[in-house]
Design a protein around this motif. Structure first.
Motif, PDB file in Angstrom:
ATOM      1  N   HIS A  26      14.149   2.419  12.492  1.00 11.82           N
ATOM      2  CA  HIS A  26      13.421   1.162  12.690  1.00 11.82           C
ATOM      3  C   HIS A  26      13.506   0.376  11.380  1.00 11.82           C
ATOM      4  N   ARG A  27      14.009  -0.857  11.489  1.00 12.91           N
ATOM      5  CA  ARG A  27      14.179  -1.689  10.303  1.00 12.91           C
ATOM      6  C   ARG A  27      13.215  -2.873  10.385  1.00 12.91           C
ATOM      7  N   HIS A  28      12.468  -3.087   9.279  1.00 11.37           N
ATOM      8  CA  HIS A  28      11.526  -4.212   9.195  1.00 11.37           C
ATOM      9  C   HIS A  28      11.764  -4.929   7.871  1.00 11.37           C
ATOM     10  N   ASP A  29      12.004  -6.241   7.948  1.00  8.35           N
ATOM     11  CA  ASP A  29      12.313  -7.019   6.763  1.00  8.35           C
ATOM     12  C   ASP A  29      11.239  -8.065   6.501  1.00  8.35           C
ATOM     13  N   ARG A  30      11.049  -8.331   5.219  1.00 11.79           N
ATOM     14  CA  ARG A  30      10.164  -9.397   4.738  1.00 11.79           C
ATOM     15  C   ARG A  30       8.757  -9.290   5.348  1.00 11.79           C
ATOM     16  N   LEU A  31       8.172  -8.139   5.119  1.00 11.31           N
ATOM     17  CA  LEU A  31       6.809  -7.924   5.568  1.00 11.31           C
ATOM     18  C   LEU A  31       5.841  -8.254   4.431  1.00 11.31           C
ATOM     19  N   ALA A  32       4.760  -8.943   4.750  1.00 11.00           N
ATOM     20  CA  ALA A  32       3.704  -9.165   3.770  1.00 11.00           C
ATOM     21  C   ALA A  32       3.002  -7.836   3.496  1.00 11.00           C
ATOM     22  N   ALA A  33       2.705  -7.586   2.241  1.00 12.76           N
ATOM     23  CA  ALA A  33       2.128  -6.291   1.882  1.00 12.76           C
ATOM     24  C   ALA A  33       1.329  -6.432   0.606  1.00 12.76           C
ATOM     25  N   GLU A  34       0.534  -5.409   0.359  1.00 13.50           N
ATOM     26  CA  GLU A  34      -0.162  -5.233  -0.910  1.00 13.50           C
ATOM     27  C   GLU A  34       0.474  -4.041  -1.613  1.00 13.50           C
ATOM     28  N   ILE A  35       0.655  -4.158  -2.918  1.00 13.46           N
ATOM     29  CA  ILE A  35       1.229  -3.047  -3.674  1.00 13.46           C
ATOM     30  C   ILE A  35       0.255  -2.636  -4.762  1.00 13.46           C
ATOM     31  N   GLY A  36       0.250  -1.346  -5.070  1.00 17.20           N
ATOM     32  CA  GLY A  36      -0.563  -0.820  -6.157  1.00 17.20           C
ATOM     33  C   GLY A  36       0.322  -0.562  -7.377  1.00 17.20           C
ATOM     34  N   VAL A  37      -0.024  -1.196  -8.475  1.00 18.00           N
ATOM     35  CA  VAL A  37       0.774  -1.099  -9.699  1.00 18.00           C
ATOM     36  C   VAL A  37      -0.098  -0.506 -10.799  1.00 18.00           C
ATOM     37  N   TYR A  38       0.365   0.600 -11.370  1.00 21.05           N
ATOM     38  CA  TYR A  38      -0.324   1.168 -12.519  1.00 21.05           C
ATOM     39  C   TYR A  38       0.154   0.414 -13.763  1.00 21.05           C
ATOM     40  N   VAL A  39      -0.716  -0.435 -14.323  1.00 21.01           N
ATOM     41  CA  VAL A  39      -0.338  -1.324 -15.422  1.00 21.01           C
ATOM     42  C   VAL A  39      -0.283  -0.522 -16.716  1.00 21.01           C
ATOM     43  N   GLU A  40       0.853  -0.642 -17.377  1.00 21.30           N
ATOM     44  CA  GLU A  40       1.061   0.090 -18.624  1.00 21.30           C
ATOM     45  C   GLU A  40       1.010  -0.813 -19.854  1.00 21.30           C
ATOM     46  N   SER A  41       1.371  -2.087 -19.722  1.00 16.53           N
ATOM     47  CA  SER A  41       1.367  -2.988 -20.873  1.00 16.53           C
ATOM     48  C   SER A  41       1.153  -4.415 -20.402  1.00 16.53           C
ATOM     49  N   ALA A  42       0.642  -5.247 -21.311  1.00 13.54           N
ATOM     50  CA  ALA A  42       0.429  -6.673 -21.042  1.00 13.54           C
ATOM     51  C   ALA A  42       0.588  -7.424 -22.360  1.00 13.54           C
ATOM     52  N   GLU A  43       1.358  -8.497 -22.326  1.00 12.95           N
ATOM     53  CA  GLU A  43       1.572  -9.289 -23.533  1.00 12.95           C
ATOM     54  C   GLU A  43       1.555 -10.769 -23.183  1.00 12.95           C
ATOM     55  N   LEU A  44       1.061 -11.565 -24.113  1.00 12.91           N
ATOM     56  CA  LEU A  44       0.963 -13.006 -23.941  1.00 12.91           C
ATOM     57  C   LEU A  44       2.226 -13.657 -24.476  1.00 12.91           C
TER      58      LEU A  44
END
Length: 329
Positions: A26-44
């Motif tokens: 079963h193939r499904h393309d371009r589905l709206a979703a939520e993803i969980g991201v473990y943030v490791e770094s942030a820079e301005l």
């Protein structure tokens, strides 16, 4: 609802499954979703000159799970990834004009303004995304096996987010640096600043850099030792070159060896060359224009005899001419 471990769409098995005839996929393309991201770094960071160096926040982390907006076949509601198995996510948080005004009010232009990494990293962020999914149905009886899910997140390396799409107002996490004065490193409030008057100009070079240095009395001694060392090194190099030349001279087949045995030694055995003999004087040139050899030269050799010889020669020519005229008559 079911949660299952997922694999990346770039896995080699995803391509094989799509080519397998009769496979329950079963193939499904371009589905709206939520993803969980473990943030490791942030820079301005800041945009370019064309965008007036507008600041934005670059967030990097690891994908931990995906939750499609609609349930997938076989009741799959979430796909999870073990730590270290998820793809890397690069998200770029854009501040709107109101948020930028709040950052300025919090001391954005101060030197100690920084990203509060201790409060926004090391946690999971829930971000909006678009995903593709490839599902391979279970091979056995229902309930005896589980489906295999391959997923891909669109723009995972350049995910654009903001307050409206993510729901995170990151300005709230920035501490307010505008209240109070935080001294710079090496300066205390009791000490005067670098300038005593606002109109003063700091010199480019401090006064101590312009002072005349005293001459070191040991400078000449050091120079002499350096020169002596240079001469010693030159002598060592000359001795080394001579050693190499002598060694090559003893080695058969080298140009030095051939020169020594075929040129230098013969010259040494014969001694110095004898001087060349003096060249013999060349014979007198034939200036009588074809006169027979052995006839004495009656031509004048001195300045006194030259006119007399010329007169005699003229008389001979006159006699010849008169004889020819007599014969003609």
């Amino acid at each position: 609802m079911m949660r299952t471990a997922g694999l990346a769409m770039t896995d080699v098995w995803a391509h094989r499954i799509q080519l397998e005839p009769g496979a329950d996929t079963h193939r499904h393309d371009r589905l709206a979703a939520e993803i969980g991201v473990y943030v490791e770094s942030a820079e301005l960071l800041h945009r370019g000159h064309a965008e007036n160096y507008r600041p934005y926040l670059h967030v990097t982390g690891e994908l931990r799970w995906l939750a499609p907006a609609q349930t997938l076949p076989y009741g799959i509601s979430r796909v999870t990834f073990s730590p270290g198995q998820g793809d890397t996510v690069d998200a770029f948080y854009q501040f709107d004009d109101q948020q930028l005004a709040q950052l300025v009010a919090k001391g954005y232009f101060r030197g100690d303004f920084a990203v509060p990494e201790e409060t926004i990293t090391g946690i999971e962020w829930e971000l909006p995304a678009t995903m593709d999914a490839l599902i391979l149905g279970p091979a056995g009886a229902p309930g005896a096996d589980v489906p295999i899910v391959f997923t891909r997140v669109h723009d995972i390396a350049a995910l654009e987010i903001d307050l409206a799409t993510s729901g995170y107002d990151l300005v709230d996490y920035f501490p307010d640096r505008s209240r109070g004065s935080v001294p710079q490193a090496g300066i205390t409030p009791d000490e005067p600043g670098p300038r005593g008057h606002p109109d003063e100009i700091d010199p480019l070079f401090p006064d101590q850099d312009l002072t005349t240095e005293t001459r070191d009395p040991n400078a000449d001694t050091d120079a002499d030792s350096v020169r002596a060392r240079v001469r010693q090194v030159e002598a060592d190099l000359a001795a080394e070159r001579e050693r190499i030349r002598a060694e090559r001279q003893r080695t058969d087949g080298t140009p030095e060896n051939l020169y020594y045995h075929h040129v230098a030694q013969p010259l040494t055995r014969t001694g110095p060359l004898a001087p060349l003999p003096e060249p013999e004087p060349a014979p007198d040139s034939d200036l009588d224009f074809g006169a027979p050899r052995g006839v004495p030269d009656t031509s004048a050799s001195t300045a006194t005899e030259r006119p007399r010889a010329g007169a005699d020669h003229t008389a001979v020519l006159d006699v010849g001419d008169s004889s020819e005229r007599e014969l003609e008559s």
